[in-house]
Motif scaffolding. Structure first.
Motif, short mmCIF file in Angstrom:
data_model
loop_
_atom_site.label_atom_id
_atom_site.label_comp_id
_atom_site.label_asym_id
_atom_site.label_seq_id
_atom_site.Cartn_x
_atom_site.Cartn_y
_atom_site.Cartn_z
N ASP A 66 -7.36 4.10 -13.60
CA ASP A 66 -6.65 5.38 -13.63
C ASP A 66 -5.53 5.38 -12.58
OD1 ASP A 66 -6.44 8.04 -14.75
OD2 ASP A 66 -7.06 8.76 -12.78
N TYR A 67 -5.82 4.86 -11.38
CA TYR A 67 -4.80 4.79 -10.34
C TYR A 67 -3.63 3.91 -10.79
CZ TYR A 67 -8.58 6.48 -7.28
OH TYR A 67 -9.60 7.20 -6.71
N PHE A 68 -3.96 2.78 -11.40
CA PHE A 68 -2.90 1.88 -11.85
C PHE A 68 -2.01 2.56 -12.87
CE2 PHE A 68 -1.27 -1.19 -14.94
CZ PHE A 68 -0.60 -2.07 -14.10
N ARG A 69 -2.63 3.19 -13.85
CA ARG A 69 -1.84 3.81 -14.91
C ARG A 69 -1.02 4.99 -14.39
NH1 ARG A 69 -0.60 6.62 -19.33
NH2 ARG A 69 -0.54 5.44 -21.28
N SER A 70 -1.61 5.77 -13.53
CA SER A 70 -0.92 6.94 -13.00
C SER A 70 0.29 6.54 -12.17
CB SER A 70 -1.88 7.78 -12.15
OG SER A 70 -2.94 8.27 -12.93
N MET A 71 0.11 5.55 -11.30
CA MET A 71 1.23 5.11 -10.47
C MET A 71 2.30 4.42 -11.29
SD MET A 71 -0.33 3.99 -6.77
CE MET A 71 -1.48 2.76 -7.36
N ALA A 72 1.88 3.64 -12.28
CA ALA A 72 2.86 2.98 -13.15
C ALA A 72 3.66 3.99 -13.95
CB ALA A 72 2.15 2.00 -14.09
N LEU A 73 3.00 5.07 -14.38
CA LEU A 73 3.69 6.13 -15.11
C LEU A 73 4.72 6.82 -14.21
CD1 LEU A 73 3.70 7.77 -17.84
CD2 LEU A 73 2.20 9.39 -16.68
N MET A 74 4.34 7.11 -12.98
CA MET A 74 5.27 7.72 -12.04
C MET A 74 6.47 6.81 -11.77
SD MET A 74 2.61 9.28 -9.25
CE MET A 74 1.53 10.65 -9.65
N ARG A 75 6.19 5.53 -11.58
CA ARG A 75 7.26 4.57 -11.31
C ARG A 75 8.26 4.53 -12.47
NH1 ARG A 75 7.06 -0.13 -8.18
NH2 ARG A 75 5.86 1.22 -6.78
N GLY A 251 1.09 16.70 16.94
CA GLY A 251 0.45 18.01 16.94
C GLY A 251 -0.16 18.37 18.28
N ASP A 252 -0.18 17.40 19.24
CA ASP A 252 -0.70 17.64 20.59
C ASP A 252 -2.16 18.07 20.53
OD1 ASP A 252 -0.95 18.05 23.30
OD2 ASP A 252 0.23 19.89 23.36
N TYR A 253 -2.40 19.36 20.42
CA TYR A 253 -3.75 19.93 20.41
C TYR A 253 -4.38 19.89 19.01
CZ TYR A 253 -0.45 23.57 19.13
OH TYR A 253 0.61 24.25 18.55
N VAL A 254 -3.63 19.39 18.02
CA VAL A 254 -4.14 19.28 16.64
C VAL A 254 -4.43 17.81 16.34
CG1 VAL A 254 -3.58 19.58 14.19
CG2 VAL A 254 -2.93 21.33 15.84
N PRO A 255 -5.60 17.49 15.81
CA PRO A 255 -5.94 16.09 15.52
C PRO A 255 -5.00 15.48 14.48
CG PRO A 255 -7.89 17.48 15.43
CD PRO A 255 -6.71 18.40 15.51
N GLY A 256 -4.94 14.16 14.49
CA GLY A 256 -4.08 13.47 13.53
C GLY A 256 -4.60 12.11 13.15
N LEU A 257 -4.20 11.65 11.97
CA LEU A 257 -4.52 10.31 11.48
C LEU A 257 -3.26 9.63 10.99
CD1 LEU A 257 -7.70 10.74 9.20
CD2 LEU A 257 -7.64 9.69 11.48
N LYS A 258 -3.13 8.35 11.28
CA LYS A 258 -2.07 7.55 10.65
C LYS A 258 -2.70 6.71 9.56
CE LYS A 258 1.85 4.51 11.46
NZ LYS A 258 2.67 3.80 12.49
N VAL A 259 -2.10 6.78 8.36
CA VAL A 259 -2.69 6.20 7.16
C VAL A 259 -1.69 5.25 6.51
CG1 VAL A 259 -3.76 6.76 4.93
CG2 VAL A 259 -3.88 8.42 6.81
N ASP A 260 -2.19 4.15 5.98
CA ASP A 260 -1.32 3.28 5.18
C ASP A 260 -1.03 3.99 3.87
OD1 ASP A 260 0.04 1.36 3.75
OD2 ASP A 260 -1.47 -0.21 3.99
N GLY A 261 0.15 4.61 3.77
CA GLY A 261 0.52 5.38 2.60
C GLY A 261 0.89 4.54 1.39
N MET A 262 0.79 3.22 1.51
CA MET A 262 1.01 2.33 0.36
C MET A 262 -0.32 1.84 -0.21
SD MET A 262 4.37 2.27 0.38
CE MET A 262 5.23 0.83 -0.25
N ASP A 263 -1.41 2.30 0.36
CA ASP A 263 -2.76 1.93 -0.07
C ASP A 263 -3.43 3.18 -0.64
OD1 ASP A 263 -5.45 1.31 -0.31
OD2 ASP A 263 -5.62 0.36 1.66
N VAL A 264 -3.55 3.25 -1.96
CA VAL A 264 -4.07 4.47 -2.61
C VAL A 264 -5.48 4.80 -2.16
CG1 VAL A 264 -4.94 3.27 -4.68
CG2 VAL A 264 -4.22 5.66 -4.84
#
Length: 394
Positions: A66-75, A251-264
């Motif tokens: 489903d991820y493959f088809r959805s991303m391919a459709l968007m592309r 965000g200083d006082y707000v937590p945060g995450l850095k994520v590989d945005g190329m990895d679904v």
């Protein structure tokens, strides 16, 4: 957990995967498409004042397909939009999302349609992930009546309120306070849902972002601020625009995450984690490390401030669709030919949607005044010389 679904010409998963069960090659049996696969994210999450989620992500063969088809459709949709723009069938501003598809698909995989998403003007694929159809997307891009905003919004103002998609906004950073407002309404109404407010690295220095974040933290609102860091705000590299480009820490006082945005799968894991966190504790920031292949907009060739080698290097090493393709092949879920057949089917689906969208008429002139003036007050519109009555509202 919600998967990405499409309204337009959607085929059931069993139909999509049927060739896999009849192939002469060894493949997973259909009953195995729901079995759990545990896959590790490409790189670890980076965190700010919070323990990061596990790198081990549970998925299934059917989800990967489903991820493959959805991303391919968007592309394919974005590539087709490029061609339509160059043919002058799309006019005005147009910002394409190719390269960033994993953010839209991974986010949708972790939430439901009762959760809200609001974004900036690079919005075509988010609209599709929320359940929008290809026909209404292309109709809107071409300014046609059957578009999702009745042909009056164009590329930057897609909208689908019934699926929790609140646009599509052209003012840099302005969608973030609106997204926090959506989260306020969810908490006020005691809904067990969250709001995602997406913005780019070019908007990350906006004062309104920090004002909204402060209110979200004061009131413990279920707001998830998502910085889609594609590393260039228009033509300006992040390091030239931000003294601290570690946006997940801003965000200083707000937590945060850095994520590989190329990895679904990493995006899915981060968004699932964020949703669970904000419902109990208040806002969080997710920085999606991603990349756009096109320029900032169609008026930007995208090659004056970065090299072609940089772009091709990202394509070869981090492309989100190719990563999922490799996973599918590595786990013997489908053969390369079967994936190419899906891509061929997608090309036809996009071409058919464009043809249908072209049949949609342009909006009537009276649409210029709908959603602007209150009816029943005898509003009249004249020409520049005020001699010719152009139209009158009922």
């Amino acid at each position: 957990m919600a998967l990405l679904h499409r309204v337009n010409n959607t085929k059931s998963l069993s139909s999509l995967l049927r060739p896999l069960t009849t192939s002469t090659h060894h493949r997973l049996f259909s009953s195995d498409f729901t079995k759990t696969l545990t896959i590790e994210t490409s790189i670890p999450f980076k965190s700010h004042i919070i323990e990061p989620p596990s790198r081990s992500v549970d998925t299934t063969p059917s989800e990967l397909m489903d991820y493959f088809r959805s991303m391919a459709l968007m592309r394919r949709m974005e590539i087709a939009s490029d061609s339509l723009y160059k043919a002058k069938l799309i006019r005005g501003f147009c910002h394409l999302y190719d390269g960033q598809e994993a953010v839209a698909v991974g986010m949708e995989a972790a939430i439901t349609k009762k959760d809200n998403i609001i974004t900036a003007y690079r919005d075509h694929c988010i609209y599709l992930s929320r359940g929008g159809s290809l026909v209404s997307a292309f109709a809107e891009l071409m300014g046609r009546q059957d578009g999702c905003s009745r042909g009056k919004g164009g590329s930057m103002h897609f909208y689908k309120k019934d699926m929790g998609f609140y646009g599509g906004h052209g003012i840099v950073g302005a969608q973030v306070p609106l997204g926090v407002g959506l989260a306020f309404a969810q908490k006020y109404n005691k809904e067990d849902t969250v709001s995602f407010a997406l913005y780019g690295d070019g908007a990350a220095n906006q004062g309104q972002l920090f004002e909204a974040l402060n209110m979200a933290a004061l009131w413990d609102l279920p707001a998830i601020l998502v910085c889609e860091n594609n590393h260039y705000g228009m033509g300006t590299a992040e390091w030239r625009a931000a003294k601290s480009p570690a946006y997940y820490k801003r965000g200083d006082y707000v937590p945060g995450l850095k994520v590989d945005g190329m990895d679904v799968l990493a995006v899915k894991q981060a968004c699932k984690f964020a949703k669970e966190y904000v419902l109990k504790n208040g806002p969080i920031i997710l920085e999606m490390d991603t990349y756009r292949y096109h320029g900032h907009s169609m008026s930007d060739p995208g090659s004056t401030y970065r090299t072609r080698d940089e772009i091709s290097g990202i394509r070869q090493e981090r492309d989100p669709i190719e990563r999922v393709r490799k996973l599918i092949l590595a786990h013997d879920i489908a053969a390369e030919k079967e994936l190419k057949d899906i891509e061929k089917e997608i090309r036809k689906e996009v071409d058919d949607a464009i043809a249908k969208a072209k049949e949609s008429p342009m909006p009537d002139n009276s649409e210029l005044f709908t959603n602007i003036y209150v009816k029943g007050y005898g509003v009249e519109s004249f020409g520049a010389d005020r001699k010719v009555l152009r139209t009158a509202l009922p």
